[in-house]
Write an enzyme that holds these catalytic residues in place. Structure first.
Site, PDB file in Angstrom:
ATOM      1  N   CYS A   2       0.842  -1.183   0.000  1.00  0.00           N
ATOM      2  CA  CYS A   2       0.000   0.000   0.000  1.00  0.00           C
ATOM      3  C   CYS A   2       0.885   1.243   0.000  1.00  0.00           C
ATOM      4  O   CYS A   2       1.904   1.302   0.670  1.00  0.00           O
ATOM      5  CB  CYS A   2      -0.936   0.089   1.195  1.00  0.00           C
ATOM      6  N   ARG A  27       3.929  -0.562  -4.763  1.00  0.00           N
ATOM      7  CA  ARG A  27       3.627  -1.073  -3.421  1.00  0.00           C
ATOM      8  C   ARG A  27       2.276  -1.798  -3.370  1.00  0.00           C
ATOM      9  O   ARG A  27       1.923  -2.406  -2.365  1.00  0.00           O
ATOM     10  CB  ARG A  27       3.581   0.085  -2.420  1.00  0.00           C
ATOM     11  N   TRP A  80      -2.835  -2.747  -1.667  1.00  0.00           N
ATOM     12  CA  TRP A  80      -2.570  -4.182  -1.823  1.00  0.00           C
ATOM     13  C   TRP A  80      -3.400  -4.833  -0.738  1.00  0.00           C
ATOM     14  O   TRP A  80      -3.115  -4.701   0.455  1.00  0.00           O
ATOM     15  CB  TRP A  80      -1.079  -4.474  -1.623  1.00  0.00           C
ATOM     16  N   ASN A 106      -1.518   2.135   5.783  1.00  0.00           N
ATOM     17  CA  ASN A 106      -0.683   1.046   5.280  1.00  0.00           C
ATOM     18  C   ASN A 106      -0.352   0.174   6.479  1.00  0.00           C
ATOM     19  O   ASN A 106      -0.047   0.697   7.543  1.00  0.00           O
ATOM     20  CB  ASN A 106       0.592   1.667   4.674  1.00  0.00           C
ATOM     21  N   GLY A 107      -0.447  -1.150   6.338  1.00  0.00           N
ATOM     22  CA  GLY A 107      -0.157  -2.029   7.475  1.00  0.00           C
ATOM     23  C   GLY A 107      -1.420  -2.755   7.906  1.00  0.00           C
ATOM     24  O   GLY A 107      -2.384  -2.834   7.151  1.00  0.00           O
ATOM     25  N   GLU A 509      15.605 -19.177  -7.984  1.00  0.00           N
ATOM     26  CA  GLU A 509      15.310 -17.809  -8.435  1.00  0.00           C
ATOM     27  C   GLU A 509      14.675 -17.829  -9.832  1.00  0.00           C
ATOM     28  O   GLU A 509      13.739 -17.075 -10.103  1.00  0.00           O
ATOM     29  CB  GLU A 509      16.609 -16.979  -8.404  1.00  0.00           C
ATOM     30  N   LYS A 513      11.011 -16.299 -10.662  1.00  0.00           N
ATOM     31  CA  LYS A 513      10.774 -15.268 -11.692  1.00  0.00           C
ATOM     32  C   LYS A 513       9.658 -15.715 -12.625  1.00  0.00           C
ATOM     33  O   LYS A 513       8.773 -14.935 -12.960  1.00  0.00           O
ATOM     34  CB  LYS A 513      12.034 -14.997 -12.530  1.00  0.00           C
ATOM     35  N   GLU A 516       6.297 -15.558 -10.836  1.00  0.00           N
ATOM     36  CA  GLU A 516       5.872 -14.196 -10.500  1.00  0.00           C
ATOM     37  C   GLU A 516       5.254 -13.471 -11.690  1.00  0.00           C
ATOM     38  O   GLU A 516       4.252 -12.798 -11.537  1.00  0.00           O
ATOM     39  CB  GLU A 516       7.078 -13.367 -10.021  1.00  0.00           C
ATOM     40  N   HIS A 532      13.844 -38.101  -6.506  1.00  0.00           N
ATOM     41  CA  HIS A 532      13.128 -38.381  -5.255  1.00  0.00           C
ATOM     42  C   HIS A 532      11.727 -37.772  -5.260  1.00  0.00           C
ATOM     43  O   HIS A 532      11.259 -37.279  -4.236  1.00  0.00           O
ATOM     44  CB  HIS A 532      13.923 -37.853  -4.058  1.00  0.00           C
ATOM     45  N   LYS A 629       5.962  -4.804  -4.537  1.00  0.00           N
ATOM     46  CA  LYS A 629       7.424  -4.773  -4.426  1.00  0.00           C
ATOM     47  C   LYS A 629       7.873  -4.671  -2.975  1.00  0.00           C
ATOM     48  O   LYS A 629       8.951  -5.138  -2.614  1.00  0.00           O
ATOM     49  CB  LYS A 629       7.991  -3.615  -5.243  1.00  0.00           C
TER      50      LYS A 629
HETATM   51  C1  G6P Z   1       8.249  -9.198  -2.199  1.00  0.00           C
HETATM   52  C2  G6P Z   1       8.674  -8.996  -3.632  1.00  0.00           C
HETATM   53  C3  G6P Z   1       9.858  -9.928  -3.944  1.00  0.00           C
HETATM   54  C4  G6P Z   1      10.976  -9.683  -2.935  1.00  0.00           C
HETATM   55  C5  G6P Z   1      10.497  -9.879  -1.505  1.00  0.00           C
HETATM   56  C6  G6P Z   1      11.537  -9.452  -0.489  1.00  0.00           C
HETATM   57  O1  G6P Z   1       7.646 -10.437  -2.051  1.00  0.00           O
HETATM   58  O2  G6P Z   1       7.608  -9.241  -4.518  1.00  0.00           O
HETATM   59  O3  G6P Z   1      10.324  -9.651  -5.246  1.00  0.00           O
HETATM   60  O4  G6P Z   1      12.033 -10.564  -3.212  1.00  0.00           O
HETATM   61  O5  G6P Z   1       9.343  -9.066  -1.279  1.00  0.00           O
HETATM   62  O6  G6P Z   1      11.745  -8.089  -0.619  1.00  0.00           O
HETATM   63  P1  G6P Z   1      12.987  -7.303  -0.059  1.00  0.00           P
HETATM   64  O7  G6P Z   1      12.682  -5.852  -0.316  1.00  0.00           O
HETATM   65  O8  G6P Z   1      13.064  -7.604   1.402  1.00  0.00           O
HETATM   66  O9  G6P Z   1      14.184  -7.781  -0.786  1.00  0.00           O
END
Ligand code: G6P
Length: 634
Positions: A2, A27, A80, A106-107, A509, A513, A516, A532, A629
């Site tokens: 947010c 956000r 969000w 926010n929160g 990772e 990606k 996501e 396994h 983000k």
């Molecule tokens: C969110 C984002 C991810 C990120 C994670 C940790 O879930 O969508 O892309 O890796 O937060 O974020 P940070 O700012 O702590 O690296």
């Protein structure tokens, strides 16, 4: 999670708020809203107007063009969803029972259920399903109390009412409040969710993050936890939790000027992938200059005496940052010989391992605001402080891209990854920057602890210095190639990513990606685990992507890939070109490099592969569904 943006001054605020929110949309972007107060003719009072819309900010912006609202004071929000579906009813701002007070938050207000029950006997029923809506109602009730007692300065009444209500709230939050009967007052507060005040010319701003202030002002003051501020067109009053007035000098914004410039790229994510050679070069110039022959040239924020004491390392992180931490842990253990554990910050909070002596705790967060990571670090500090034994002291280090973040403020020693602002929700260049920081730490620990010969340390440093050029070549080559093959995978439902050793976190990772941004189910596995369980999934419809780099586990990964091929899986390789790579149906060729530095390169084809599949499907790559983000809620 947010975004909040508010303005008080002498200009029409609606377009300013939309502009500010646009820079905070990373956000959260499931709904948005704004409220303004338009002064009445006598200027003493005003009228509250709100506009809200479901979906991205563009919908709100269009709504305001159709149905404009005026005023020199206003607050806005991009959401969000945590409590209640993303729809117009649940979008902020939320308004109280008098229709005069608006709040954006926010929160999470954790005790909102109890608080809403306390409102029922007063005949107040909630309209939304949010945790936020109790706040304006409670403020409305407090204001009635103050008015009954004959108070007359409405700005001060609003401030006092908010202070009173804050003492009732549990949870973590930041919020901004306006009241139509105080058209010259904007009240803001913070408890463990970020909020900054911007100082303009004859106007003041509040925002969840500093980039939102770019274009308005460079002067800002971050609120501390439990602080409350009253903003008027003439200045600000800042108070701590006990109501004592605070005086602090503001800071100047640095390095956020490049915000929101997509250049000629279709998406921020692609631009940020292309910026990686520069990220690496800047990091090397700063931390590993080529004119230095010293193996200790990594500039560290931790002192030699601390390094000497450290016997083990624990790393706390979430998401992509955790994957960078896993590469780091591999390096710190296998190259520098320091036992290292990586924890999901969200799990560590509730099941920490027993406290170990002489331990360095590293928090990794690109945003520096992830609630779970911050809470885990705070918890670790508290439990170590409570043990009165110097062997158990809290040695701390933060790795972040945001020197103005809570993490950077709360942790004494910070490595600035210096990747420049990242807008795409899926992290790319900041992942590279985080990994590079761990290479620096590895060199530092390996040389101080004399776990590696001078030659081995020099070799690793020299290999790192070649990375920017290798990245440049790799991106050029694989951008086109990924685009060519993306269409073959758009209907794919599942993909398995395999890696081993230092490239196992890269498999994780790569899978993250793809999930996501393209919404394709993907799992990363250590290649040896394929047999396994996951092998049961394989057939011609489940492609397997293998990261095979010559070194310790090269032959093993190739064998595991053969096992997948024998089950009809289409094989995608990230490997150097050669006779062995002929087994792959599609090959992302990488240069022959030392296995130690290979993750810095192997991740790039995976980023491009995910990007082009998502772009081919026409998805919103920079703002994928349901994600944000910065995650400032637990
Ligand atoms: C969110 C984002 C991810 C990120 C994670 C940790 O879930 O969508 O892309 O890796 O937060 O974020 P940070 O700012 O702590 O690296």
């Amino acid at each position: 999670m947010c975004g909040i943006f508010g303005v008080i001054g002498s200009r029409e605020v609606s377009p300013l708020i939309i502009d500010g929110l646009r820079k905070l949309e990373y956000r959260g972007y499931d709904s948005a809203g704004l409220a303004t107060i338009q002064k009445s003719n006598n200027k003493k009072f005003g009228e509250l107007f709100t506009r809200k819309s479901k979906g991205k900010l563009i919908n709100l912006s269009n709504l305001i063009k159709e149905k404009p609202i005026q005023g020199h004071l206003g607050i806005g929000h991009t959401r969000w969803a945590t409590h209640g579906k993303p729809n117009e009813k649940n979008a902020h701002p939320h308004v109280d029972f008098t229709g005069q007070i608006a709040v954006v938050q926010n929160g999470i207000i954790e005790n909102y259920r109890d608080l809403s029950k306390s409102l029922q006997p007063k005949g107040i029923t909630l309209i939304s399903e949010t945790d936020t809506e109790v706040v304006p109602h409670l403020i409305g009730l407090e204001i009635e109390n103050f008015l009954d007692k004959g108070h007359s300065d409405n700005g001060q009444i609003l401030l006092s009412a908010v202070q009173k209500v804050l003492s009732l709230l549990e949870g973590t939050y930041s919020l901004a409040v306006i009241w139509s009967k105080a058209p010259d007052a904007l009240v803001v507060a913070r408890r463990q969710a970020p909020l900054v005040i911007g100082f303009g010319e004859g106007e003041f701003f509040c925002a969840s993050d500093t980039p939102a202030l770019v274009g308005f002002t460079r002067t800002f003051l971050p609120l501390k936890d439990h602080e409350v501020a009253l903003l008027t067109p003439l200045g600000i009053e800042l108070y701590d939790a006990s109501g004592t007035r605070q005086h602090r000098a503001p800071s100047l914004l640095k390095g956020t000027e490049l915000f929101a410039d997509k250049r000629n790229f279709r998406h921020f994510m692609l631009k940020e992938i292309y910026e990686q050679p520069e990220t690496a070069q800047l990091w090397i110039d700063r931390y590993l200059p080529s004119d230095s022959s010293s193996v200790n040239s990594f500039i560290s924020p931790i002192t030699k005496s601390t390094i000497d004491k450290i016997e083990q390392i624990q790393i706390l992180a979430c998401g992509t940052s955790r994957h960078a931490a896993m590469v780091g842990a591999y390096l710190l253990e296998q190259f520098a010989g320091v036992p290292t554990n990586v924890h999901f910050a969200s799990e560590f909070r509730y099941s920490p391992p027993p406290v170990s002596p002489n331990t360095l705790t590293i928090g990794v967060s690109q945003s520096g605001e992830t609630a779970d990571t911050l809470a885990a670090i705070r918890m670790e500090k508290d439990r170590r402080d409570s043990i009165n034994d110097p062997n158990f002291s809290f040695h701390q280090l933060g790795i972040t891209n945001r020197l103005d973040s809570s993490l950077a403020r709360e942790i004494d020693n910070v490595i600035d990854i210096g990747s420049g602002i990242e807008i795409g929700v899926a992290a790319t260049k900041t992942f590279l920057g985080q990994m590079l920081s761990f290479y620096g730490l590895t060199l530092l620990f390996a040389s101080h602890k004399q776990k590696r010969s001078t030659q081995e340390i020099l070799n690793l440093s020299n290999d790192l210095r070649l990375i920017p050029k290798q990245l440049l070549d790799l991106i050029k080559k694989h951008d086109e190639f990924s685009k060519e093959i993306a269409h073959m995978f758009v209907d794919t439902k599942d993909v398995i990513f395999l890696g081993r050793g230092i490239n196992y976190p890269i498999a994780l990772e790569g899978a993250l990606k793809l999930k996501e941004i393209s919404y394709i189910h993907a799992q990363g596995y250590p290649a040896g685990e394929l047999k396994h369980g996951p092998i049961a999934l394989l057939d011609q419809n489940v492609p397997v992507l293998s990261i095979a780099v010559p070194g310790l586990v090269y032959e093993k990964v190739l064998s595991n890939s053969q096992e997948a091929k024998a089950r009809d899986a289409r094989l995608i390789g990230v490997a150097p070109s050669g006779p062995e790579s002929e087994m792959f149906d599609h090959l992302f060729a990488i240069p022959q490099v030392s296995e130690w530095v290979s993750p810095l390169l192997t991740v790039v084809p995976l980023q491009l592969f995910s990007y082009h599949i998502a772009a081919h499907k026409g998805f919103d790559v920079d703002q994928p569904r349901n994600l944000a983000k910065i995650v400032t809620v637990e």
